[in-house]
Design a protein around this motif. Sequence first.
Motif, PDB file in Angstrom:
ATOM      1  N   VAL A   1       0.849  -1.196   0.000  1.00  0.00           N
ATOM      2  CA  VAL A   1       0.000   0.000   0.000  1.00  0.00           C
ATOM      3  C   VAL A   1       0.883   1.245   0.000  1.00  0.00           C
ATOM      4  O   VAL A   1       0.652   2.192  -0.757  1.00  0.00           O
ATOM      5  CB  VAL A   1      -0.962  -0.002   1.206  1.00  0.00           C
ATOM      6  CG1 VAL A   1      -1.671   1.352   1.340  1.00  0.00           C
ATOM      7  CG2 VAL A   1      -1.989  -1.121   1.063  1.00  0.00           C
TER       8      VAL A   1
ATOM      9  N   ALA B   1       3.044  15.049  -3.260  1.00  0.00           N
ATOM     10  CA  ALA B   1       2.410  14.008  -2.443  1.00  0.00           C
ATOM     11  C   ALA B   1       1.713  14.600  -1.219  1.00  0.00           C
ATOM     12  O   ALA B   1       0.656  14.115  -0.792  1.00  0.00           O
ATOM     13  CB  ALA B   1       3.449  12.966  -2.029  1.00  0.00           C
TER      14      ALA B   1
ATOM     15  N   LEU C   1      -5.388   4.971  -5.514  1.00  0.00           N
ATOM     16  CA  LEU C   1      -4.424   3.918  -5.174  1.00  0.00           C
ATOM     17  C   LEU C   1      -4.788   2.584  -5.824  1.00  0.00           C
ATOM     18  O   LEU C   1      -3.927   1.897  -6.387  1.00  0.00           O
ATOM     19  CB  LEU C   1      -4.330   3.746  -3.647  1.00  0.00           C
ATOM     20  CG  LEU C   1      -3.180   4.497  -2.968  1.00  0.00           C
ATOM     21  CD1 LEU C   1      -3.180   5.972  -3.311  1.00  0.00           C
ATOM     22  CD2 LEU C   1      -3.220   4.313  -1.472  1.00  0.00           C
TER      23      LEU C   1
ATOM     24  N   LEU D   1       3.918   5.634  -5.706  1.00  0.00           N
ATOM     25  CA  LEU D   1       3.775   5.729  -7.164  1.00  0.00           C
ATOM     26  C   LEU D   1       2.721   6.765  -7.553  1.00  0.00           C
ATOM     27  O   LEU D   1       2.879   7.497  -8.522  1.00  0.00           O
ATOM     28  CB  LEU D   1       3.361   4.370  -7.754  1.00  0.00           C
ATOM     29  CG  LEU D   1       4.347   3.215  -7.692  1.00  0.00           C
ATOM     30  CD1 LEU D   1       3.682   1.951  -8.253  1.00  0.00           C
ATOM     31  CD2 LEU D   1       5.610   3.535  -8.477  1.00  0.00           C
ATOM     32  N   ALA D   2       1.633   6.801  -6.773  1.00  0.00           N
ATOM     33  CA  ALA D   2       0.523   7.697  -7.095  1.00  0.00           C
ATOM     34  C   ALA D   2       0.741   9.097  -6.532  1.00  0.00           C
ATOM     35  O   ALA D   2      -0.093   9.978  -6.727  1.00  0.00           O
ATOM     36  CB  ALA D   2      -0.789   7.122  -6.546  1.00  0.00           C
ATOM     37  N   ARG D   3       1.858   9.303  -5.822  1.00  0.00           N
ATOM     38  CA  ARG D   3       2.146  10.594  -5.188  1.00  0.00           C
ATOM     39  C   ARG D   3       1.009  11.045  -4.285  1.00  0.00           C
ATOM     40  O   ARG D   3       0.472  12.146  -4.416  1.00  0.00           O
ATOM     41  CB  ARG D   3       2.403  11.677  -6.233  1.00  0.00           C
ATOM     42  CG  ARG D   3       3.464  11.318  -7.255  1.00  0.00           C
ATOM     43  CD  ARG D   3       4.851  11.736  -6.822  1.00  0.00           C
ATOM     44  NE  ARG D   3       5.825  11.468  -7.865  1.00  0.00           N
ATOM     45  CZ  ARG D   3       6.548  10.331  -7.949  1.00  0.00           C
ATOM     46  NH1 ARG D   3       6.393   9.358  -7.054  1.00  0.00           N
ATOM     47  NH2 ARG D   3       7.427  10.192  -8.928  1.00  0.00           N
ATOM     48  N   VAL D   4       0.635  10.157  -3.369  1.00  0.00           N
ATOM     49  CA  VAL D   4      -0.329  10.522  -2.329  1.00  0.00           C
ATOM     50  C   VAL D   4       0.281  10.093  -0.998  1.00  0.00           C
ATOM     51  O   VAL D   4       0.421   8.892  -0.748  1.00  0.00           O
ATOM     52  CB  VAL D   4      -1.686   9.801  -2.516  1.00  0.00           C
ATOM     53  CG1 VAL D   4      -2.653  10.195  -1.400  1.00  0.00           C
ATOM     54  CG2 VAL D   4      -2.306  10.106  -3.873  1.00  0.00           C
ATOM     55  N   ASP D   5       0.675  11.052  -0.164  1.00  0.00           N
ATOM     56  CA  ASP D   5       1.170  10.710   1.171  1.00  0.00           C
ATOM     57  C   ASP D   5       0.039  10.122   2.005  1.00  0.00           C
ATOM     58  O   ASP D   5      -1.089  10.597   1.913  1.00  0.00           O
ATOM     59  CB  ASP D   5       1.653  11.985   1.871  1.00  0.00           C
ATOM     60  CG  ASP D   5       3.166  12.076   1.898  1.00  0.00           C
ATOM     61  OD1 ASP D   5       3.826  11.220   1.271  1.00  0.00           O
ATOM     62  OD2 ASP D   5       3.679  13.007   2.552  1.00  0.00           O
ATOM     63  N   LEU D   6       0.335   9.115   2.804  1.00  0.00           N
ATOM     64  CA  LEU D   6      -0.687   8.539   3.678  1.00  0.00           C
ATOM     65  C   LEU D   6      -0.234   8.625   5.135  1.00  0.00           C
ATOM     66  O   LEU D   6       0.954   8.451   5.428  1.00  0.00           O
ATOM     67  CB  LEU D   6      -0.926   7.062   3.339  1.00  0.00           C
ATOM     68  CG  LEU D   6      -1.492   6.720   1.953  1.00  0.00           C
ATOM     69  CD1 LEU D   6      -1.655   5.209   1.825  1.00  0.00           C
ATOM     70  CD2 LEU D   6      -2.829   7.413   1.721  1.00  0.00           C
TER      71      LEU D   6
ATOM     72  N   VAL E   1       2.400   1.688  -3.546  1.00  0.00           N
ATOM     73  CA  VAL E   1       1.451   2.210  -4.530  1.00  0.00           C
ATOM     74  C   VAL E   1       1.169   3.690  -4.252  1.00  0.00           C
ATOM     75  O   VAL E   1       1.082   4.511  -5.170  1.00  0.00           O
ATOM     76  CB  VAL E   1       0.140   1.387  -4.511  1.00  0.00           C
ATOM     77  CG1 VAL E   1      -0.927   2.046  -5.360  1.00  0.00           C
ATOM     78  CG2 VAL E   1       0.397  -0.025  -5.012  1.00  0.00           C
ATOM     79  N   ALA E   2       1.063   4.053  -2.980  1.00  0.00           N
ATOM     80  CA  ALA E   2       0.818   5.455  -2.616  1.00  0.00           C
ATOM     81  C   ALA E   2       1.982   6.328  -3.083  1.00  0.00           C
ATOM     82  O   ALA E   2       1.779   7.465  -3.518  1.00  0.00           O
ATOM     83  CB  ALA E   2       0.624   5.586  -1.107  1.00  0.00           C
TER      84      ALA E   2
ATOM     85  N   ARG F   1      -1.601  16.371  -2.219  1.00  0.00           N
ATOM     86  CA  ARG F   1      -2.656  15.397  -2.499  1.00  0.00           C
ATOM     87  C   ARG F   1      -3.146  14.727  -1.226  1.00  0.00           C
ATOM     88  O   ARG F   1      -4.322  14.367  -1.108  1.00  0.00           O
ATOM     89  CB  ARG F   1      -2.155  14.404  -3.541  1.00  0.00           C
ATOM     90  CG  ARG F   1      -2.005  15.101  -4.910  1.00  0.00           C
ATOM     91  CD  ARG F   1      -0.995  14.448  -5.820  1.00  0.00           C
ATOM     92  NE  ARG F   1      -1.362  13.114  -6.269  1.00  0.00           N
ATOM     93  CZ  ARG F   1      -2.214  12.847  -7.256  1.00  0.00           C
ATOM     94  NH1 ARG F   1      -2.791  13.835  -7.897  1.00  0.00           N
ATOM     95  NH2 ARG F   1      -2.480  11.623  -7.609  1.00  0.00           N
ATOM     96  N   LYS F   2      -2.238  14.572  -0.245  1.00  0.00           N
ATOM     97  CA  LYS F   2      -2.660  14.044   1.056  1.00  0.00           C
ATOM     98  C   LYS F   2      -3.663  14.999   1.699  1.00  0.00           C
ATOM     99  O   LYS F   2      -4.694  14.582   2.231  1.00  0.00           O
ATOM    100  CB  LYS F   2      -1.441  13.898   1.970  1.00  0.00           C
ATOM    101  CG  LYS F   2      -1.789  13.488   3.390  1.00  0.00           C
ATOM    102  CD  LYS F   2      -0.585  13.550   4.303  1.00  0.00           C
ATOM    103  CE  LYS F   2      -0.936  12.949   5.666  1.00  0.00           C
ATOM    104  NZ  LYS F   2       0.257  12.790   6.513  1.00  0.00           N
TER     105      LYS F   2
ATOM    106  N   THR G   1      -4.074   2.821  -9.506  1.00  0.00           N
ATOM    107  CA  THR G   1      -2.622   2.748  -9.737  1.00  0.00           C
ATOM    108  C   THR G   1      -2.158   1.292  -9.637  1.00  0.00           C
ATOM    109  O   THR G   1      -1.368   0.821 -10.448  1.00  0.00           O
ATOM    110  CB  THR G   1      -1.881   3.621  -8.705  1.00  0.00           C
ATOM    111  OG1 THR G   1      -2.393   4.949  -8.777  1.00  0.00           O
ATOM    112  CG2 THR G   1      -0.379   3.639  -8.964  1.00  0.00           C
TER     113      THR G   1
END
Lengths: 91, 424
Positions: free
Chosen positions: A10, B295, B311, A16-21, A13-14, B298-299, B314
């Motif tokens: 997870v 990133a 996600l 790769l998608a440029r979304v910080d979690l 993939v995050a 987007r968060k 992707t």
Amino acid sequence: MSDAVSAEEVRHVAELARVDLADDEVDQFTRQFADILEYFETLDEVPEVDREADLTNVMRPDEERDSLDREAALENASETEDGYFKGPNVS
Amino acid sequence: MSDDIFITEETIHGDDDGPLAGTTVAVKDNISTEGVRTTCGSKMLAEYVPPYDATVVSRLKEAGATIVGKANMDEFGMGSTTETSHFGSTENPAAPGHVPGGSSGGSAAAVAAGEADVALGSDTGGSIRCPAAFCGVVGIKPTYGLVSRYGLVAYGNSLEQIGPFGETVEDAAALLDVISGHDERDATTHEVPIEDDASYADAATGDVDGLSIGVPTELLEGADEGVVETFWGAIADLEDRGAESHEVSLPSVEHAVEAYYVIAMSEASSNLARFDGVRYGHSSDAEGNWNERFAQTRKEGFGDEVKRRILLGTYALSAGYHDKYYKKAQDARAWVKQDFDEALSEADVLASPTMPVPPFELGESLDDPLQMYLADANTVPVNLADLPAISVPAGETDGLPVGLQLVGPAFGEERLIRAASALA
């Protein structure tokens, strides 16, 4: 049956998608993705199907025409410089 | 009442006269309005003000309509309840304490509450038909290619269409007359295959004499009992007026939900890559290089459901998984198309409950995304097959609205409008 997706996957993939979690989001998504991906596995039962796409290209002459002016295009940008968008340093 | 229906309440006047002069319209907040913010129900676009109008908005103005506000929606169209909106949920005017459906929940609620005469929504997997059913109004998902999407903020391009809501089929059809037709700015639009002097509104005659209705048995399986009973009641109504119905089978639809979500999420992961905080939209104050700021932006800007779909999309497109998910989903899509073509060779229209369940209670189902996806079982096959469909009120179960969905052949909107107008 799907191999349950790992927290590490997870995070990958995050990235790769440029979304910080946040950590709790990673936990939650790991759990939910296992369910959802297991459900997607049923696509294995779908036979191969002939796909006859009935498509035609849509073309037009490449003629000069008006576009959005620069000021309007930049008005929603958080930062601009000399009429350009300004982003963070690449590295 | 209206404060949870609209994200932005603003009056935009159209031309002095035209077919929609004196008509008020609510516009879903993912359809661009020049000078009026267009948020997509997201923090990401909370302050975004488009510098141009969507083609459908230009056509509304030319037709003399008055836009009364930008309607609430699930964030970027991702949801079936309007509860994923960054701006809060909308209560169903036809069923207090319940959701209005989604993702075009604000649009349907505006018509149901009388805040607007008609409304525009968008439908990627049921986002017009679901809220129409839950709010007891009429909603049309046009054939892929009938209505221009120029200025619609993209989520799943191969699936979505803009379409109308109305209290009656005729009202919705009159709005379809205004927005449909070729647009050089959307290369997927067709010339309208309707006679020059005909109109969709004129097709609302309610004449169903001799109409052959196919009922796909798969779309009744597992549906709520009260919903099924109400559905058959509406079919009996149509039979009383000269229609006949028979069962048909669409075996492929058993795989439609997973195929739809794989395709929609894959397209979403690509489409929503544009939100980088540089050209428009929320931009994080965090320190860091391009990738870190991207990133972080987007968060902060996206809600849970949007992150989940980006996600998973992707993941489905990533090396090693593409063939397993995306390619199989495209096979399933082709299969669904073939099934519909066959069923529609033996019936004029196909009928099912629009939603297999009555409206959810507010807050009921946010925690289990898979259960939410499964509720779209009857609407997503239509988007996979690029076909037109209409949801029309069929009655109520325990005081909650139930919608009847009719599906027709590509560009067969007049047939759907004629049949559905027998009910509303």
